[in-house]
Motif scaffolding. Structure first.
Motif: not given
Length: 215
Positions: A46-57, A81-90
């Motif tokens: 809300k404060a910075l309005m980035p183009d992309v947020v790289i988001l952990d789960l 853009l999700i950046f996670s260690m989890h590689n599963n369908r759910e």
């Protein structure tokens, strides 16, 4: 050309600092902020309005999926853009259903991270080869065909698994060069597969091919 403005959201300070160091030397990327949990990520968006947020789960207070749902709803111009260690369908399906434009694993190399940032910042989707064809098919089935199983469509009974993989990417909006880069093929090979699919399905052009896949 303006740099891609990025917000980093991860509850591990070491991960955030490492990603910042990885990206700060890139001319086309500008890290404009950091967040340690999902709630803070929403505040920073809300404060910075980035183009992309790289988001952990897996973050405290609010998970990455919950934060993605809020961000995509309230700030639709911000790509997730999700950046996670989890590689599963759910996790993958839930992320996309809640607004994520891409999904990367934390062992991703720098080149692919930059490619993903570029793609999602343009409003497109990015899923790396590690995500199985089964997962891609299920996402397409839910988002493009109203839940009808992809396997039941006649077009998918006529083409090979490789052609099916290429068609999935065509439906997502990738051109031949991008598909070649993504699947480590030559452009000629991609174009040959495209021509073979049109011949097998009697499609008049690529638009006709896509129509068969999504209807």
């Amino acid at each position: 050309m303006n740099p891609i403005k990025v917000l980093l959201a991860d509850d591990h300070d070491v991960v955030r600092k490492g990603m910042k160091m990885l990206l700060e030397d890139e001319e086309g990327v500008l890290v404009i902020g950091e967040a340690a949990d999902g709630a803070e990520a929403i505040e920073k968006v809300k404060a910075l309005m980035p183009d992309v947020v790289i988001l952990d789960l897996t973050m405290p207070k609010m998970t990455g999926i919950e934060a993605a749902a809020v961000i995509s709803q309230e700030y639709p111009s911000v790509r997730i853009l999700i950046f996670s260690m989890h590689n599963n369908r759910e996790y993958i399906i839930n992320s996309v259903e809640n607004g994520a434009s891409g999904y990367l694993l934390k062992d991703t190399g720098k080149d692919e991270l930059l490619r993903a940032l570029s793609v999602v910042s343009e409003g497109r989707k990015y899923f790396p080869p590690e995500i199985s064809e089964v997962i891609i098919d299920e996402l397409l089935a839910k988002n493009l065909s109203g839940g009808a199983p992809v396997e039941s469509k006649p077009i998918f009974q006529k083409i090979t698994p490789k052609e099916r993989q290429i068609l999935d990417l065509i439906v997502q909006g990738y051109n031949s060069r991008e598909i070649a880069d993504k699947l480590f093929l030559s452009i000629r090979t991609v174009d040959n597969h495209r021509a073979n699919m049109m011949k097998k399905t009697k499609a008049k052009n690529t638009a006709d091919l896509v129509k068969m896949a999504i209807q």
